[in-house]
Each structure stands twice: as structure tokens, then as C-alpha cells.
Design a protein around this motif. Structure first.
Motif, PDB file in Angstrom:
ATOM      1  N   TYR A 186       1.011  -1.416  -0.104  1.00 25.15           N
ATOM      2  CA  TYR A 186       0.043   0.065   0.120  1.00 25.15           C
ATOM      3  C   TYR A 186       1.088   1.230  -0.045  1.00 25.15           C
ATOM      4  O   TYR A 186       1.289   1.740   0.987  1.00 25.15           O
ATOM      5  CB  TYR A 186      -0.897   0.023   1.240  1.00 25.15           C
ATOM      6  N   ARG A 187       1.186   1.659  -1.249  1.00 27.91           N
ATOM      7  CA  ARG A 187       2.029   2.855  -1.180  1.00 27.91           C
ATOM      8  C   ARG A 187       1.655   4.085  -2.014  1.00 27.91           C
ATOM      9  O   ARG A 187       0.264   3.960  -2.468  1.00 27.91           O
ATOM     10  CB  ARG A 187       3.437   2.484  -1.926  1.00 27.91           C
ATOM     11  N   THR A 188       2.222   5.294  -1.923  1.00 33.59           N
ATOM     12  CA  THR A 188       1.899   6.375  -2.636  1.00 33.59           C
ATOM     13  C   THR A 188       2.818   6.462  -3.759  1.00 33.59           C
ATOM     14  O   THR A 188       4.028   6.574  -3.538  1.00 33.59           O
ATOM     15  CB  THR A 188       2.106   7.600  -1.708  1.00 33.59           C
ATOM     16  N   GLN A 212      11.198  12.468  -2.179  1.00 37.78           N
ATOM     17  CA  GLN A 212      11.082  11.728  -0.687  1.00 37.78           C
ATOM     18  C   GLN A 212      10.670  12.936   0.237  1.00 37.78           C
ATOM     19  O   GLN A 212       9.621  12.626   0.952  1.00 37.78           O
ATOM     20  CB  GLN A 212      12.684  11.376  -0.438  1.00 37.78           C
ATOM     21  N   GLU A 213      10.771  14.087  -0.178  1.00 39.18           N
ATOM     22  CA  GLU A 213      10.297  15.317   0.646  1.00 39.18           C
ATOM     23  C   GLU A 213       8.852  15.303   0.303  1.00 39.18           C
ATOM     24  O   GLU A 213       8.067  15.762   1.183  1.00 39.18           O
ATOM     25  CB  GLU A 213      11.023  16.604   0.232  1.00 39.18           C
ATOM     26  N   LEU A 214       8.316  15.117  -0.772  1.00 39.71           N
ATOM     27  CA  LEU A 214       6.977  14.979  -1.018  1.00 39.71           C
ATOM     28  C   LEU A 214       6.270  14.095  -0.027  1.00 39.71           C
ATOM     29  O   LEU A 214       5.059  14.060   0.010  1.00 39.71           O
ATOM     30  CB  LEU A 214       6.676  14.728  -2.594  1.00 39.71           C
ATOM     31  N   GLY A 215       6.978  12.786  -0.110  1.00 39.72           N
ATOM     32  CA  GLY A 215       6.555  11.697   0.904  1.00 39.72           C
ATOM     33  C   GLY A 215       5.936  10.382   0.191  1.00 39.72           C
ATOM     34  O   GLY A 215       5.575   9.637   0.793  1.00 39.72           O
ATOM     35  N   VAL A 216       6.019  10.291  -1.153  1.00 38.29           N
ATOM     36  CA  VAL A 216       5.892   9.310  -1.869  1.00 38.29           C
ATOM     37  C   VAL A 216       6.909   8.272  -1.622  1.00 38.29           C
ATOM     38  O   VAL A 216       8.124   8.387  -1.382  1.00 38.29           O
ATOM     39  CB  VAL A 216       5.652   9.597  -3.525  1.00 38.29           C
ATOM     40  N   ASN A 217       6.293   6.946  -1.905  1.00 35.25           N
ATOM     41  CA  ASN A 217       7.446   5.882  -1.529  1.00 35.25           C
ATOM     42  C   ASN A 217       7.348   4.723  -2.616  1.00 35.25           C
ATOM     43  O   ASN A 217       7.566   3.347  -2.370  1.00 35.25           O
ATOM     44  CB  ASN A 217       7.124   5.122  -0.285  1.00 35.25           C
ATOM     45  N   GLY A 218       6.794   5.332  -3.837  1.00 41.40           N
ATOM     46  CA  GLY A 218       6.795   4.170  -5.145  1.00 41.40           C
ATOM     47  C   GLY A 218       6.797   5.208  -6.009  1.00 41.40           C
ATOM     48  O   GLY A 218       6.488   6.111  -6.158  1.00 41.40           O
ATOM     49  N   ILE A 219       7.535   4.563  -7.352  1.00 37.91           N
ATOM     50  CA  ILE A 219       7.597   5.342  -8.521  1.00 37.91           C
ATOM     51  C   ILE A 219       7.140   4.132  -9.501  1.00 37.91           C
ATOM     52  O   ILE A 219       7.461   3.247  -9.613  1.00 37.91           O
ATOM     53  CB  ILE A 219       9.073   5.957  -8.654  1.00 37.91           C
ATOM     54  N   TRP A 220       6.337   4.735 -10.675  1.00 38.73           N
ATOM     55  CA  TRP A 220       6.100   3.964 -11.359  1.00 38.73           C
ATOM     56  C   TRP A 220       6.706   4.821 -13.023  1.00 38.73           C
ATOM     57  O   TRP A 220       6.399   5.844 -13.056  1.00 38.73           O
ATOM     58  CB  TRP A 220       4.328   4.006 -11.833  1.00 38.73           C
ATOM     59  N   LEU A 229      -5.792  10.508  -2.624  1.00 41.24           N
ATOM     60  CA  LEU A 229      -4.878  10.047  -1.529  1.00 41.24           C
ATOM     61  C   LEU A 229      -5.556   9.163  -0.321  1.00 41.24           C
ATOM     62  O   LEU A 229      -4.902   8.581   0.416  1.00 41.24           O
ATOM     63  CB  LEU A 229      -3.856  11.026  -0.980  1.00 41.24           C
ATOM     64  N   PHE A 230      -6.843   9.706   0.115  1.00 40.59           N
ATOM     65  CA  PHE A 230      -7.497   9.284   1.234  1.00 40.59           C
ATOM     66  C   PHE A 230      -8.435   8.322   0.814  1.00 40.59           C
ATOM     67  O   PHE A 230      -9.184   7.686   1.874  1.00 40.59           O
ATOM     68  CB  PHE A 230      -8.275  10.295   2.023  1.00 40.59           C
ATOM     69  N   MET A 231      -8.893   7.761  -0.235  1.00 44.81           N
ATOM     70  CA  MET A 231      -9.840   6.860  -0.510  1.00 44.81           C
ATOM     71  C   MET A 231      -9.515   5.456  -0.338  1.00 44.81           C
ATOM     72  O   MET A 231     -10.323   4.659   0.017  1.00 44.81           O
ATOM     73  CB  MET A 231     -10.576   7.021  -2.026  1.00 44.81           C
ATOM     74  N   GLY A 232      -8.035   5.187  -0.174  1.00 44.10           N
ATOM     75  CA  GLY A 232      -7.605   4.067   0.226  1.00 44.10           C
ATOM     76  C   GLY A 232      -7.036   3.123  -0.895  1.00 44.10           C
ATOM     77  O   GLY A 232      -7.102   3.479  -1.833  1.00 44.10           O
ATOM     78  N   GLY A 233      -6.357   2.212  -0.292  1.00 43.20           N
ATOM     79  CA  GLY A 233      -5.458   1.209  -1.314  1.00 43.20           C
ATOM     80  C   GLY A 233      -4.164   2.091  -1.565  1.00 43.20           C
ATOM     81  O   GLY A 233      -3.494   2.732  -1.084  1.00 43.20           O
ATOM     82  N   SER A 234      -3.488   1.803  -3.073  1.00 38.59           N
ATOM     83  CA  SER A 234      -2.409   2.546  -3.388  1.00 38.59           C
ATOM     84  C   SER A 234      -3.052   3.760  -4.093  1.00 38.59           C
ATOM     85  O   SER A 234      -4.099   3.860  -4.358  1.00 38.59           O
ATOM     86  CB  SER A 234      -1.712   1.809  -4.531  1.00 38.59           C
ATOM     87  N   ASN A 244       0.530   8.537   5.484  1.00 40.06           N
ATOM     88  CA  ASN A 244       1.642   7.698   5.945  1.00 40.06           C
ATOM     89  C   ASN A 244       1.384   7.750   7.670  1.00 40.06           C
ATOM     90  O   ASN A 244       1.806   6.696   8.102  1.00 40.06           O
ATOM     91  CB  ASN A 244       2.857   8.353   5.483  1.00 40.06           C
ATOM     92  N   ALA A 245       0.971   8.934   8.122  1.00 37.99           N
ATOM     93  CA  ALA A 245       0.927   8.612   9.670  1.00 37.99           C
ATOM     94  C   ALA A 245      -0.330   7.871  10.101  1.00 37.99           C
ATOM     95  O   ALA A 245      -0.250   7.146  11.416  1.00 37.99           O
ATOM     96  CB  ALA A 245       0.640   9.998  10.285  1.00 37.99           C
ATOM     97  N   LEU A 246      -1.297   7.729   9.420  1.00 38.74           N
ATOM     98  CA  LEU A 246      -2.574   6.841   9.720  1.00 38.74           C
ATOM     99  C   LEU A 246      -2.818   5.756   8.873  1.00 38.74           C
ATOM    100  O   LEU A 246      -3.630   6.062   7.693  1.00 38.74           O
ATOM    101  CB  LEU A 246      -3.786   7.588   9.747  1.00 38.74           C
ATOM    102  N   PRO A 247      -2.107   4.707   8.977  1.00 35.08           N
ATOM    103  CA  PRO A 247      -2.053   3.571   8.156  1.00 35.08           C
ATOM    104  C   PRO A 247      -3.503   2.965   7.524  1.00 35.08           C
ATOM    105  O   PRO A 247      -3.338   2.341   6.662  1.00 35.08           O
ATOM    106  CB  PRO A 247      -1.129   2.623   8.951  1.00 35.08           C
TER     107      PRO A 247
END
Ligand code: CA
Length: 558
Positions: free
Chosen positions: A58-60, A91-99, A389-394, A470-473
């Protein structure tokens, strides 16, 4: 709601006690209803203390068109070294995945016709550059997925060229023999006069036609061929061995055009094969369908993620649920249905595949940019981003979406893939425009450089929204239901439950403030809020006041 007020006050205490209220000047002491807020960096630090997302799929995710992202060698074309140079930014933006959109050798700027599945397009760099990108991402715990374009290959791909050469040399009275040329069964070759469906194109110098649904340059692969499947498995194994986390599977509706059960079988095979190579692989497929019942049918394949086209900007640039919600103009019958819509599709997809991970997106390289879909309104650009970002999943962010980048008025693919706006003026790393791309007359919201400096920019709104995610998994991982008692008028109330961790996300989708009675929620705390401007979510007694387009998140007492 005493605890909630206490928590909010705790969040704000530093600013209050040190007299750092906005507007400058001295303060005369805090009042509970006085809107006071931290600076952005302090709020981000607060969210970081709340929790941290687990290391899972489950990533952004951030979608990069490499050619338009960042140019490191100065030839005007974005490249892998340019992408490496922007990892700190991501990283500063907070994403933890790249397509990464396709990076393989190709005759087109967009590279969706792959001419060699095992190499890097020279304009993007070398295999050493790719390895360096993987290493730099590993250091930052950023996962990388590649575009797996296997509905079709490129025309110049050796698979197709060997088959074409074989057919050109084949005497008229002989039938093609895969034992003589294995690649002849990798595609759908038919002789003139035989039954043909779909888009068949003449193979020059022969009586044969080949299937090519999108473009003559993109011959469709034959999924009936076990040898072809084996070749795809080898391609996946090669890149997984290089360290990629998985694949974004292109054009899954066209494996067997018009045949859902055929496509579902291919997706099952791709998922099983990928998992046999890497047990925690992440797979996400493009099934361009606006009807969620069809997406649900595709989830029967057991595929991990399928892009949620019913929510994103969709076919023919029609508006999905996300866009219809932010453009609802205070119509409660539209905007007030947000939570209901999310809960409905979540239940439907989970019924088909209990292990599914939703793949929400607002825009991508095929659809209008968000700015152009909301009249350039920064408030709606922001809220649409947070809903995604808040609806869920990736959650998938298309490069430039986090700065509300706009496109020119020409609605074509190159214009949707314009150079990333690192600055309103030219700065190092900015790329040339792709062929055929028309630029907007200007970028009213500025580029990354300008937006970094503005606490209330779209960019900093995204940073805050991702930090909350990220703070609220449970936001990404929880089952979605409607919190009916709070789901009123233009305020949507989405409840999430993940392993016993719960939250309620309240969203005020209108241009007016909303008041929410929380007297029945005294066991809940307000832990996060997000507003589109200087306005603040406040508590007075048991009443929550939400400015236009504000979001407030409650969690139960621990
Ligand atoms: Ca370059």
C-alpha cells in the motif's frame, strides 16, 4: 468532545504559547476558538509522531514520464540520471513508490511500442544508470515498478521482425510453421480472405495481415501462444532480478479484445507468474472501464490492483467520481455521495478479490490534467488530490499533479505529457517539449521552486496530505464504510477499519463552511485536519467547524 479539543490544543500549543499566531504581532492569550495553526514543517512533524505506514504494497506511487521529467545531460530529453537527481524531491513530497512509464528502446517519444524488452532507450541512459536508480531508490525505501507493455510489442521488435522476415520468404503454398520460426505464433497473422476481427494491418511484401489494435507500429501479441507467455515470464524475471517491485500492466482490456474472461485469464496468469518469481510482487493493471461492475469482474482474476478508472479522469476525458465530486458545486446529491460511492466500490472489489489493493488515481498520461478539469481553481485541485490520497489502497500521483500543473488547450497525448515545471522560469533539468506538445500560455500556480516557498501552495498541501496518509495507516488499508450519523448534506463521512484501528474522515465538499455536531463522538479525537487555504478546522464545545473544502480526521481514544 473534551479530548478532541485537548488534542487540537496540544497540536497548536507551541504556536499559542510562544505567541506565534498568524498575522504577526503580539497575542493577548489563546481563546479556544481562535484559529491558530502551526507552520507546515511543525504540522508534518506532528503527523510523523502519530505513526508510520508498514512496509507493504500500500504505497503512494508517483508516475514518471522520464522524457519530460528531468534532463541531466542537457540534451533536452529527460533521463534516468535526471530522475535520480529528483529523488530527494520525491522523498520530501512523501511518496514511496515510482511507476516509470516505458524506458525501453522504441521509435516513438512515448515508448509504448517496445523494440527491446531487455534494454534502456539510449535517450534515457544506460543499464548502469538504471542500476544506479534502483540503488538510490533502495536507499530511500522507494519501490519502483515498470510499465509492462505486453498487449503488443513494437513493430521493430526482433520478435516481430523475425516473424515478418519468415513470412516474406515463405512460399505461397506453405503454412507458417512455429518449429521453423517460433515468433510467427507470437502474433496474430492472418491471410487476406480469412476471418478477421479487430484492427488488422497489411504486412508489407506479403499476403498476410497482423492484428494491431492501437497502431500499425504496435502489433498485438498472441496470448494463446505458450512460447510467447514464456518470453513474457522471462522479461518479468529479468527486471525483478534487477530489483523492481513489480509492474504496471498496460492495456489489459486488449489481450483478447472484447473478451473479458480471456483477459481475466491472462491477468491471473501474469499475477501467478509474477508471484512465483517474487512472492511480494506488486502488480497493477490498466483496465480502461468507467463501470465499476466491469472492474469488479476483472478482480476475479486475483490481480492485486486495477486502476480505478470509474474514479479517475476517464475515457474520452469524461469525469470520474473524484472529479464529479469536487466539481459538484454544493449539490448534496452529488458531493454528499462521496463516502457512499467509495464504500460501495470497495465492497464490490473486495468481494471479487479479498486481497485486492485499490489503485486510485486522479489523472495519468492519457487524460486531461486536473487543473484543466477544474478551471484552474487551486482549492479544487487540492481537494481532488486529497480525496485521491484518502480513498484507500495504493494512490497514484501523475508527475506535475502535485503542483496543479496545467496543460495547453490542445487535447492530445503529447500535451498531457508536457515538461515537469520545476520553475516558472527556466532552471537546470527542465526538458524540451515532446513532439506535438502544446504548452499553456503560462503556469498561474508556478512551478516547484515557487510553490516550495508558499506554505499554502498545492505542493505543500500534497506534502501535508501524504504525511497524514502515512501517519494513519488505516487510511490506505482500512475497509471503507459510511459513518451515516455524520454523513450529512455536503459533508461526507468515510469510516475506515484496519486490524481494529479506525478513523473517520470528514470532508466538507462545498464552498461554504460546515458545522458538524460531534456530541455523540466524545470517545473520538480530532487528530488531523487539512484545509485549502489559511482557514482552519476548529472545535467549539462539541461542534466542529470546517472551512470550505476542509477535511477533518477523527480516531478513537487509545
Ligand atoms: Ca537527457
Amino acid at each position: 468532545m473534551g479530548r478532541a479539543r485537548k488534542f487540537l490544543c496540544a497540536l497548536l500549543a507551541a504556536a499559542l504559547l510562544t505567541g506565534c499566531a498568524p498575522g504577526g504581532g503580539e497575542t493577548t492569550g489563546p481563546k479556544s476558538t481562535e484559529p491558530v495553526r502551526h507552520g507546515l514543517e511543525e504540522r508534518l512533524a506532528d503527523y510523523a509522531q502519530l505513526g508510520q505506514s508498514p512496509d507493504d504494497n500500500y504505497r503512494t506511487w508517483y508516475e514518471i514520464f522520464v522524457g519530460s521529467f528531468c534532463d541531466a545531460d542537457g540534451d533536452g530529453i529527460g533521463d534516468l540520471q535526471g530522475a535520480i537527481s529528483k529523488l530527494d524531491y520525491l522523498q520530501e513530497l512523501g511518496v514511496n513508490g515510482i511507476w516509470l512509464m516505458p524506458i525501453h528502446p522504441s521509435t516513438t517519444y512515448h515508448k509504448y511500442n517496445v523494440d527491446d524488452y531487455y534494454a534502456i532507450d539510449p535517450s534515457y541512459g544506460t543499464m548502469e544508470d538504471f542500476d544506479a536508480l534502483m540503488e538510490a531508490c533502495r536507499e530511500r525505501d522507494i519501490h519502483v515498478i515498470l510499465d509492462l507493455v505486453v498487449n503488443h510489442s513494437g513493430y521493430e521488435n526482433p520478435w516481430f521482425q523475425e516473424a515478418a522476415d519468415y513470412l516474406k520468404a515463405l512460399p505461397d503454398d506453405q503454412t507458417p510453421d512455429p518449429a521453423a520460426c517460433p515468433y510467427v505464433e507470437y502474433y496474430h497473422f492472418r491471410k487476406e480472405g480469412q476471418s478477421m476481427t479487430g484492427a488488422y494491418r497489411r504486412l508489407a511484401g506479403t499476403d498476410y495481415y497482423y492484428e494491431a489494435q492501437f497502431d500499425p507500429n504496435m502489433p498485438d501479441l498472441n496470448w494463446d501462444s505458450q512460447a510467447m507467455r514464456q518470453s513474457v515470464a522471462e522479461v518479468m524475471a529479468f527486471w525483478l532480478d534487477k530489483g523492481v517491485a513489480g509492474f504496471r500492466v498496460d492495456a489489459a482490456k486488449e489481450f483478447y479484445t472484447g473478451n473479458i474472461s480471456g483477459n481475466v485469464e491472462v491477468l491471473s496468469w501474469l499475477q501467478d507468474t509474477a508471484e512465483s518469481l517474487k512472492s511480494d510482487v506488486y502488480m497493477v493493471a490498466e483496465v480502461w472501464e468507467s463501470n465499476y461492475a466491469i472492474i469488479q469482474e476483472y478482480y476475479e482474476s486475483g490481480f492485486t490492483s486495477i486502476f480505478n478508472y470509474p474514479y479517475g479522469n476517464g475515457a474520452g476525458n469524461t469525469a470520474g467520481v473524484l472529479l464529479r465530486t469536487v466539481n459538484g458545486r454544493g449539490n448534496a446529491n452529488v458531493v454528499g455521495k462521496w463516502a457512499t460511492a467509495v464504500a460501495t466500490t470497495d465492497a464490490a472489489y473486495a468481494q471479487a478479490n479479498p486481497d485486492y489493493i485499490d489503485a486510485a488515481f486522479l489523472t495519468n498520461h492519457d487524460v486531461l490534467r486536473i487543473s484543466n478539469s477544474v478551471g484552474g481553481d487551486p482549492a479544487r485541485i487540492k481537494l481532488a488530490g486529497a480525496l485521491n490520497l484518502f480513498m484507500g489502497g495504493s494512490a497514484f500521483i501523475y508527475y506535475g499533479e502535485e503542483i496543479g500543473m496545467n496543460m495547453g488547450t490542445t487535447v492530445d497525448d503529447p500535451s498531457k505529457r508536457a515538461p515537469m515545471c520545476w520553475s516558472g522560469g527556466w532552471v537546470e533539468g527542465m526538458t524540451n517539449i515532446p513532439p506535438g506538445c502544446t504548452l499553456p500560455s503560462g503556469y498561474p500556480l508556478g512551478g516547484v521552486e515557487e510553490q516550495r516557498a508558499d506554505e499554502y501552495s498545492v505542493l505543500n498541501y500534497y506534502r501535508e496530505a501524504i504525511a497524514i496518509r502515512n501517519a494513519l495507516p488505516m487510511i490506505a488499508r482500512g475497509d471503507n464504510t459510511v459513518e451515516s450519523a455524520l454523513d450529512q448534506g455536503c459533508v461526507s463521512a468515510l469510516r475506515k477499519d484496519w486490524n481494529g484501528q479506525e478513523c473517520i474522515i470528514l470532508t466538507n465538499v462545498q464552498e461554504e463552511a460546515a458545522r458538524v455536531d460531534l456530541s455523540a463522538y466524545d470517545q473520538w479525537d480530532l487528530v488531523a485536519s487539512l484545509t485549502v487555504d489559511e482557514g482552519m478546522v476548529t472545535m467549539e464545545g462539541q461542534t466542529l467547524t470546517m472551512p470550505p473544502f476542509a477535511i477533518a480526521i477523527l480516531i478513537p481514544h487509545s
